[in-house]
Design a protein around this motif. Structure first.
Motif, PDB file in Angstrom:
ATOM      1  N   LYS A  82       0.825  -1.166   0.057  1.00 31.70           N
ATOM      2  CA  LYS A  82       0.092  -0.052  -0.005  1.00 31.70           C
ATOM      3  C   LYS A  82       0.691   1.386  -0.108  1.00 31.70           C
ATOM      4  O   LYS A  82       1.921   1.334   0.729  1.00 31.70           O
ATOM      5  CB  LYS A  82      -0.961  -0.032   1.293  1.00 31.70           C
ATOM      6  CG  LYS A  82      -2.074  -1.036   1.286  1.00 31.70           C
ATOM      7  CD  LYS A  82      -2.827  -0.884   2.293  1.00 31.70           C
ATOM      8  CE  LYS A  82      -4.145  -1.836   2.466  1.00 31.70           C
ATOM      9  NZ  LYS A  82      -5.223  -1.860   3.502  1.00 31.70           N
ATOM     10  N   PRO A  83       0.501   2.343  -0.683  1.00 28.61           N
ATOM     11  CA  PRO A  83       1.065   3.667  -0.709  1.00 28.61           C
ATOM     12  C   PRO A  83       1.377   4.320   0.729  1.00 28.61           C
ATOM     13  O   PRO A  83       0.310   4.059   1.482  1.00 28.61           O
ATOM     14  CB  PRO A  83       0.500   4.465  -1.569  1.00 28.61           C
ATOM     15  CG  PRO A  83      -0.921   3.885  -1.687  1.00 28.61           C
ATOM     16  CD  PRO A  83      -0.751   2.488  -1.574  1.00 28.61           C
ATOM     17  N   LEU A  84       2.411   5.022   1.016  1.00 21.79           N
ATOM     18  CA  LEU A  84       2.701   5.543   2.230  1.00 21.79           C
ATOM     19  C   LEU A  84       1.767   6.788   2.180  1.00 21.79           C
ATOM     20  O   LEU A  84       1.322   7.397   1.125  1.00 21.79           O
ATOM     21  CB  LEU A  84       4.094   6.050   2.232  1.00 21.79           C
ATOM     22  CG  LEU A  84       5.205   4.916   2.289  1.00 21.79           C
ATOM     23  CD1 LEU A  84       6.716   5.562   2.351  1.00 21.79           C
ATOM     24  CD2 LEU A  84       4.945   4.068   3.281  1.00 21.79           C
ATOM     25  N   LEU A  85       1.684   7.471   3.126  1.00 22.76           N
ATOM     26  CA  LEU A  85       0.966   8.745   3.419  1.00 22.76           C
ATOM     27  C   LEU A  85       1.932   9.741   2.733  1.00 22.76           C
ATOM     28  O   LEU A  85       3.078   9.695   2.647  1.00 22.76           O
ATOM     29  CB  LEU A  85       0.736   9.064   4.976  1.00 22.76           C
ATOM     30  CG  LEU A  85      -0.300   8.304   5.689  1.00 22.76           C
ATOM     31  CD1 LEU A  85      -0.390   8.530   7.208  1.00 22.76           C
ATOM     32  CD2 LEU A  85      -1.420   8.311   4.993  1.00 22.76           C
ATOM     33  N   LYS A  86       1.492  10.972   2.063  1.00 18.02           N
ATOM     34  CA  LYS A  86       2.180  11.738   1.395  1.00 18.02           C
ATOM     35  C   LYS A  86       3.187  12.454   2.275  1.00 18.02           C
ATOM     36  O   LYS A  86       4.159  12.772   1.846  1.00 18.02           O
ATOM     37  CB  LYS A  86       1.265  12.987   0.987  1.00 18.02           C
ATOM     38  CG  LYS A  86       0.570  13.694   1.924  1.00 18.02           C
ATOM     39  CD  LYS A  86      -0.502  14.751   1.333  1.00 18.02           C
ATOM     40  CE  LYS A  86      -0.964  15.724   2.478  1.00 18.02           C
ATOM     41  NZ  LYS A  86      -1.861  16.714   1.815  1.00 18.02           N
ATOM     42  N   ASN A  87       3.065  12.573   3.702  1.00 19.93           N
ATOM     43  CA  ASN A  87       4.080  13.103   4.445  1.00 19.93           C
ATOM     44  C   ASN A  87       4.782  11.909   5.059  1.00 19.93           C
ATOM     45  O   ASN A  87       5.144  12.094   6.405  1.00 19.93           O
ATOM     46  CB  ASN A  87       3.362  14.135   5.513  1.00 19.93           C
ATOM     47  CG  ASN A  87       2.333  13.468   6.441  1.00 19.93           C
ATOM     48  OD1 ASN A  87       1.799  12.619   5.773  1.00 19.93           O
ATOM     49  ND2 ASN A  87       1.715  14.325   7.423  1.00 19.93           N
ATOM     50  N   GLU A  88       4.870  10.740   4.553  1.00 15.01           N
ATOM     51  CA  GLU A  88       5.830   9.786   5.110  1.00 15.01           C
ATOM     52  C   GLU A  88       7.029   9.381   4.105  1.00 15.01           C
ATOM     53  O   GLU A  88       6.731   9.404   2.917  1.00 15.01           O
ATOM     54  CB  GLU A  88       4.993   8.680   5.490  1.00 15.01           C
ATOM     55  CG  GLU A  88       4.067   8.591   6.451  1.00 15.01           C
ATOM     56  CD  GLU A  88       3.487   7.278   6.998  1.00 15.01           C
ATOM     57  OE1 GLU A  88       3.110   7.024   8.058  1.00 15.01           O
ATOM     58  OE2 GLU A  88       3.206   6.622   5.946  1.00 15.01           O
ATOM     59  N   ILE A  89       7.896   8.978   4.593  1.00 12.61           N
ATOM     60  CA  ILE A  89       8.953   8.288   3.863  1.00 12.61           C
ATOM     61  C   ILE A  89       9.334   6.975   4.562  1.00 12.61           C
ATOM     62  O   ILE A  89       9.053   6.582   5.577  1.00 12.61           O
ATOM     63  CB  ILE A  89      10.184   8.984   3.668  1.00 12.61           C
ATOM     64  CG1 ILE A  89      10.965   9.150   5.061  1.00 12.61           C
ATOM     65  CG2 ILE A  89      10.011  10.531   3.042  1.00 12.61           C
ATOM     66  CD1 ILE A  89      12.366  10.002   5.156  1.00 12.61           C
ATOM     67  N   ALA A 103       7.913   5.510   8.354  1.00  7.83           N
ATOM     68  CA  ALA A 103       7.311   4.226   8.180  1.00  7.83           C
ATOM     69  C   ALA A 103       8.152   3.108   8.045  1.00  7.83           C
ATOM     70  O   ALA A 103       9.244   3.298   7.043  1.00  7.83           O
ATOM     71  CB  ALA A 103       6.261   4.321   7.232  1.00  7.83           C
ATOM     72  N   ILE A 104       7.848   1.889   8.322  1.00 11.99           N
ATOM     73  CA  ILE A 104       8.531   0.960   8.215  1.00 11.99           C
ATOM     74  C   ILE A 104       7.636  -0.415   8.197  1.00 11.99           C
ATOM     75  O   ILE A 104       6.810  -0.831   8.966  1.00 11.99           O
ATOM     76  CB  ILE A 104       9.697   0.757   9.313  1.00 11.99           C
ATOM     77  CG1 ILE A 104      10.665  -0.407   8.932  1.00 11.99           C
ATOM     78  CG2 ILE A 104       9.157   0.330  10.644  1.00 11.99           C
ATOM     79  CD1 ILE A 104      12.021  -0.351   9.806  1.00 11.99           C
ATOM     80  N   ILE A 105       8.054  -1.490   7.280  1.00 12.66           N
ATOM     81  CA  ILE A 105       7.508  -2.630   7.272  1.00 12.66           C
ATOM     82  C   ILE A 105       7.517  -3.528   8.383  1.00 12.66           C
ATOM     83  O   ILE A 105       8.840  -3.599   8.870  1.00 12.66           O
ATOM     84  CB  ILE A 105       7.561  -3.422   5.896  1.00 12.66           C
ATOM     85  CG1 ILE A 105       7.098  -2.460   4.677  1.00 12.66           C
ATOM     86  CG2 ILE A 105       6.845  -4.760   5.912  1.00 12.66           C
ATOM     87  CD1 ILE A 105       7.920  -3.159   3.373  1.00 12.66           C
ATOM     88  N   ALA A 106       6.752  -4.142   9.201  1.00 11.56           N
ATOM     89  CA  ALA A 106       7.168  -4.964  10.331  1.00 11.56           C
ATOM     90  C   ALA A 106       8.229  -5.873  10.123  1.00 11.56           C
ATOM     91  O   ALA A 106       8.340  -6.505   9.065  1.00 11.56           O
ATOM     92  CB  ALA A 106       5.542  -5.563  10.877  1.00 11.56           C
ATOM     93  N   HIS A 107       9.054  -5.691  11.255  1.00 12.25           N
ATOM     94  CA  HIS A 107      10.233  -6.751  10.974  1.00 12.25           C
ATOM     95  C   HIS A 107      10.509  -7.503  12.368  1.00 12.25           C
ATOM     96  O   HIS A 107       9.767  -7.090  13.407  1.00 12.25           O
ATOM     97  CB  HIS A 107      11.398  -5.820  10.689  1.00 12.25           C
ATOM     98  CG  HIS A 107      11.715  -4.710  11.627  1.00 12.25           C
ATOM     99  ND1 HIS A 107      10.724  -3.229  11.651  1.00 12.25           N
ATOM    100  CD2 HIS A 107      12.496  -4.404  12.499  1.00 12.25           C
ATOM    101  CE1 HIS A 107      11.275  -2.696  12.715  1.00 12.25           C
ATOM    102  NE2 HIS A 107      12.314  -3.178  13.136  1.00 12.25           N
TER     103      HIS A 107
END
Length: 246
Positions: free
Chosen positions: A200-207, A234-238
């Motif tokens: 899914k795309p990130l929010l516009k104010n996220e990297i 933001a980071i994918i669960a790890h």
């Protein structure tokens, strides 16, 4: 594992006794963070695994959903359905045992704390939430370090406290709605994306967290709340519980 006790006393969350210990890198660098001074926030009277099982970790973690469900009937292990990436039987338990053995000295002066941190970056809440500490302590530690990173779930306990701590901490967002709410208040977030939502795309104010490209926290320095005016992270669960995060 050199360590320094910088606080022992009641938790701001529930008044139970906690201890705050700064620990220097052991020489084996954390792949994600690099060699930073780590802040461990622990119950002073209960080991981390036991505290997790019976729900006594509220004193240090508040209402963070990743604590799992307290299961006092268990004779060993941690809370059921725990999704926190921190492995309690590693760093937290080792630091707790060293504390109980009397391996760490108690800081008596600010100069002593300053010398301990030295030129290192400081990671608040390596385990535990910085918001559980008394007013002014984290701010003092930050002032003694050249850079810091910090994360908080304090808004799940007390909104006013969460607002205060979020000036120097990333708001730990457990959903897109959590992130949007925090952004509307001017705070930056650190959002963990469930594995099944990775496309899914990130929010516009996220990297995406620079660690995904091999950049360590010690070089990145973006997770310091509103001190940095850039985008949220933001980071994918790890980690070992990545597939449990929902």
């Amino acid at each position: 594992m050199p360590g320094l006790i910088v606080y022992g006393g009641p938790s701001k969350y529930d008044g139970e006794q906690i201890v705050v210990i700064l620990v220097k890198p052991s020489g084996k660098s954390n792949r994600k963070t690099g060699d930073v001074v780590q802040q461990y926030i622990l119950r002073a009277d209960i080991d981390p695994l036991h505290a997790s099982r019976i729900g006594a970790d509220f004193s240090i973690c508040g209402n963070c959903k990743h604590k799992g469900t307290p299961t006092p009937s268990k004779s060993y292990g941690v809370a059921s359905n725990r999704t926190c990436y921190v492995r309690l039987f590693q760093g937290p338990l080792g630091v707790y045992k060293a504390f109980k053995r009397g391996n760490y000295i108690v800081a008596e002066t600010i100069e002593q704390v300053c010398n301990f941190i030295g030129d290192s970056m400081l990671r608040l809440g390596t385990y535990g939430d910085p918001a559980s500490l008394p007013d002014g302590l984290n701010e003092l530690l930050i002032s003694l370090s050249h850079a810091h990173v910090s994360y908080t779930h304090a808004h799940t306990v007390d909104e006013a406290l969460g607002d205060k701590v979020s000036t120097y901490s990333m708001v730990s967002a457990d959903s897109i709605d959590d992130a949007i709410t925090a952004h509307s208040k001017g705070f930056r977030t650190f959002r963990v994306i469930p594995v099944n939502e990775a496309d899914k795309p990130l929010l516009k104010n996220e990297i995406l967290c620079p660690s995904t490209k091999g950049v360590q926290c010690i070089d990145c320095k973006l997770c310091n709340g509103t001190k940095y005016k850039g985008k949220s992270i933001a980071i994918i669960a790890h980690g070992s519980s990545r597939n449990k995060v929902r």
